[in-house]
Enzyme design. Structure first.
Site, PDB file in Angstrom:
ATOM      1  N   HIS A  94       0.865  -1.176   0.000  1.00 17.88           N
ATOM      2  CA  HIS A  94       0.000   0.000   0.000  1.00 17.88           C
ATOM      3  C   HIS A  94       0.900   1.224   0.000  1.00 17.88           C
ATOM      4  O   HIS A  94       2.121   1.105   0.112  1.00 17.88           O
ATOM      5  CB  HIS A  94      -0.967  -0.020   1.189  1.00 17.88           C
ATOM      6  CG  HIS A  94      -0.305   0.060   2.535  1.00 17.88           C
ATOM      7  ND1 HIS A  94       0.593  -0.884   2.994  1.00 17.88           N
ATOM      8  CD2 HIS A  94      -0.396   0.991   3.533  1.00 17.88           C
ATOM      9  CE1 HIS A  94       1.004  -0.556   4.201  1.00 17.88           C
ATOM     10  NE2 HIS A  94       0.434   0.576   4.555  1.00 17.88           N
ATOM     11  N   HIS A  96       1.272   3.892   2.037  1.00 17.20           N
ATOM     12  CA  HIS A  96       1.800   4.598   3.215  1.00 17.20           C
ATOM     13  C   HIS A  96       3.311   4.757   3.033  1.00 17.20           C
ATOM     14  O   HIS A  96       3.994   3.812   2.614  1.00 17.20           O
ATOM     15  CB  HIS A  96       1.534   3.781   4.488  1.00 17.20           C
ATOM     16  CG  HIS A  96       0.307   4.215   5.234  1.00 17.20           C
ATOM     17  ND1 HIS A  96      -0.415   3.334   6.019  1.00 17.20           N
ATOM     18  CD2 HIS A  96      -0.314   5.419   5.341  1.00 17.20           C
ATOM     19  CE1 HIS A  96      -1.434   3.994   6.570  1.00 17.20           C
ATOM     20  NE2 HIS A  96      -1.393   5.246   6.173  1.00 17.20           N
ATOM     21  N   ASP A  98       5.912   4.719   4.875  1.00 21.38           N
ATOM     22  CA  ASP A  98       6.930   3.840   5.473  1.00 21.38           C
ATOM     23  C   ASP A  98       7.216   2.613   4.597  1.00 21.38           C
ATOM     24  O   ASP A  98       8.259   2.003   4.719  1.00 21.38           O
ATOM     25  CB  ASP A  98       6.564   3.412   6.910  1.00 21.38           C
ATOM     26  CG  ASP A  98       5.178   2.833   7.072  1.00 21.38           C
ATOM     27  OD1 ASP A  98       4.237   3.349   6.448  1.00 21.38           O
ATOM     28  OD2 ASP A  98       5.028   1.849   7.828  1.00 21.38           O
ATOM     29  N   HIS A  99       6.309   2.308   3.673  1.00 21.91           N
ATOM     30  CA  HIS A  99       6.485   1.128   2.810  1.00 21.91           C
ATOM     31  C   HIS A  99       7.155   1.455   1.480  1.00 21.91           C
ATOM     32  O   HIS A  99       7.493   0.546   0.718  1.00 21.91           O
ATOM     33  CB  HIS A  99       5.127   0.450   2.577  1.00 21.91           C
ATOM     34  CG  HIS A  99       4.569  -0.077   3.858  1.00 21.91           C
ATOM     35  ND1 HIS A  99       4.555  -1.407   4.178  1.00 21.91           N
ATOM     36  CD2 HIS A  99       4.058   0.583   4.936  1.00 21.91           C
ATOM     37  CE1 HIS A  99       4.047  -1.555   5.388  1.00 21.91           C
ATOM     38  NE2 HIS A  99       3.735  -0.360   5.870  1.00 21.91           N
ATOM     39  N   HIS A 184      -7.026  -2.224   5.880  1.00 20.13           N
ATOM     40  CA  HIS A 184      -6.190  -1.168   6.471  1.00 20.13           C
ATOM     41  C   HIS A 184      -6.915   0.171   6.291  1.00 20.13           C
ATOM     42  O   HIS A 184      -6.301   1.209   6.117  1.00 20.13           O
ATOM     43  CB  HIS A 184      -4.831  -1.182   5.753  1.00 20.13           C
ATOM     44  CG  HIS A 184      -3.740  -0.428   6.449  1.00 20.13           C
ATOM     45  ND1 HIS A 184      -3.585  -0.391   7.811  1.00 20.13           N
ATOM     46  CD2 HIS A 184      -2.705   0.314   5.947  1.00 20.13           C
ATOM     47  CE1 HIS A 184      -2.523   0.344   8.113  1.00 20.13           C
ATOM     48  NE2 HIS A 184      -1.980   0.783   7.008  1.00 20.13           N
ATOM     49  N   ASP A 207       0.016  -4.356   5.884  1.00 19.87           N
ATOM     50  CA  ASP A 207      -0.577  -3.671   7.042  1.00 19.87           C
ATOM     51  C   ASP A 207      -2.069  -3.971   7.065  1.00 19.87           C
ATOM     52  O   ASP A 207      -2.774  -3.707   6.093  1.00 19.87           O
ATOM     53  CB  ASP A 207      -0.392  -2.151   6.917  1.00 19.87           C
ATOM     54  CG  ASP A 207       1.013  -1.711   7.279  1.00 19.87           C
ATOM     55  OD1 ASP A 207       1.912  -2.572   7.328  1.00 19.87           O
ATOM     56  OD2 ASP A 207       1.202  -0.497   7.507  1.00 19.87           O
ATOM     57  N   HIS A 270       6.953  -5.712  10.910  1.00 18.60           N
ATOM     58  CA  HIS A 270       6.191  -4.460  11.058  1.00 18.60           C
ATOM     59  C   HIS A 270       5.633  -4.415  12.488  1.00 18.60           C
ATOM     60  O   HIS A 270       4.428  -4.472  12.715  1.00 18.60           O
ATOM     61  CB  HIS A 270       5.053  -4.371  10.030  1.00 18.60           C
ATOM     62  CG  HIS A 270       4.534  -2.980   9.837  1.00 18.60           C
ATOM     63  ND1 HIS A 270       3.713  -2.357  10.734  1.00 18.60           N
ATOM     64  CD2 HIS A 270       4.708  -2.073   8.848  1.00 18.60           C
ATOM     65  CE1 HIS A 270       3.410  -1.143  10.298  1.00 18.60           C
ATOM     66  NE2 HIS A 270       4.003  -0.945   9.157  1.00 18.60           N
TER      67      HIS A 270
HETATM   68 ZN   LIG Z   1       0.104   1.322   6.583  1.00 17.10          ZN
HETATM   69 ZN   LIG Z   2       3.130   0.494   7.765  1.00 15.20          ZN
END
Ligand SMILES: [Zn+2]
Ligand SMILES: [Zn+2]
Length: 317
Positions: A94, A96, A98-99, A184, A207, A270
């Site tokens: 996805h 976000h 951080d990914h 998510h 996530d 994670h």
């Molecule tokens: Zn996420």
């Molecule tokens: Zn994440």
């Protein structure tokens, strides 16, 4: 836990020494396990040294597939001695940050230092093509000057995006990648992935909250790598961090997932710990509700999946 860890290490060393007897050390040779999984980054947005951003490497059938490109994934790939030009495809769970925040570094520095000659395939949710288009615009100067001045192969800088939906999205040389919807919300779509090869499989949760769809798609898998989020019991719905817990899966909920999926081994990646919660508390709370084998993931921990699943913690060479 200790017994599981020791026995898995022992079984891993048996495989390793078998490979060495045959004089082959390449991680993808035919004497090696069917599927090898390496946790490159097991962290969250928190910029800590112990857990880099989310990224998992899955190797099977002579292919190296990367799932998410969190902070530091290129350095972790260097640590496991895998160059960017050896990555066959990147799969994004996805959007976000951080990914994906490690993607510009993986892509541009990876191209520069590995001298990649061919485009890389990227699979991701709706919105991935737009993000990549803007990254290419943001780095247009570097892309141009590297070709003109460093004589880099332009083809190697290209990213070929496929926006995906739930289903089989990749099927090459016997390696199949199946994307499935996870929950998510409000991030929609968000995917988990099931990777199959030669009768074995690994499932990555991405996530997600507790997800019935994940349980369906993970059925019968050898290794389930699941996210987890923990906070003290006292956290209330009015707490500013409550939404983090609400968008992810608690240890008790992962226990329920594991009880239904019944993987040979479950592992956490994670790992989100709110207000001073610890990994030990996560393991305590899951074990009160799940009697199967479960392990806390660490950066560079690897798993070998054949008729059994073995684990190896990172050992600096
Ligand atoms: Zn996420
Ligand atoms: Zn994440």
């Amino acid at each position: 836990m200790l017994r599981l860890f020791l026995s898995t290490i022992i079984s891993f060393s048996v495989i390793l020494s078998f490979g060495q007897i045959n004089g082959k050390t390449d991680s993808l040779n035919v004497n090696d396990p069917l599927i090898k999984v390496t946790l490159l980054g097991t962290g969250t947005p928190q910029p800590i040294m112990e857990r880099f951003g989310p990224s998992i490497l899955v190797q099977a059938g002579g292919q190296s597939l990367l799932f998410d490109a969190g902070r530091g994934c290129l350095q972790r790939l260097r640590q496991v001695n895998l160059a960017y030009d050896k990555i066959n495809a990147l799969f994004i769970t996805h959007l976000h940050s951080d990914h994906i925040v490690g993607l510009p570094d993986l892509w541009l520095t990876g191209w520069l230092v590995s001298e990649r000659k061919a485009p890389m395939d990227i699979f991701g949710p709706v919105g991935t093509a737009e993000m990549i288009k803007h990254l290419q615009l943001a780095f247009a100067y570097d892309l141009k000057i590297r070709v003109e001045d460093d004589k880099m192969a332009e083809e190697g800088s290209k990213l070929l995006v496929t926006e995906i939906q739930q289903g089989t999205i990749y099927d090459k040389n016997g390696v199949k990648v199946i994307a499935f919807d996870v929950d998510h919300y409000p991030v929609v779509p968000a995917f988990g992935y099931r990777i199959e090869y030669n009768g074995h499989s690994v499932v990555l949760s991405g996530d997600t909250r507790y997800s019935e769809n994940l349980i369906r798609f993970a059925a019968g898998t050898d290794l389930l790598i699941h996210e987890v989020s923990i906070a003290p019991d006292t956290i209330s719905k009015s707490d500013p961090k409550y939404h983090i817990l609400a968008h992810h899966t608690t240890p008790e909920q992962t226990a329920s997932v594991f009880n239904q999926v019944k993987p040979k081994l479950a592992a956490y990646s994670h790992i989100s710990k709110l207000y001073g919660s610890t990994e030990q508390e996560i393991l305590k709370r899951v074990k009160e509700n799940y009697s199967g084998q479960v392990i806390m993931g660490e950066d560079l921990m690897s798993f070998s999946i054949s008729n059994n699943v073995s684990v190896s913690a990172w050992q600096k060479k």
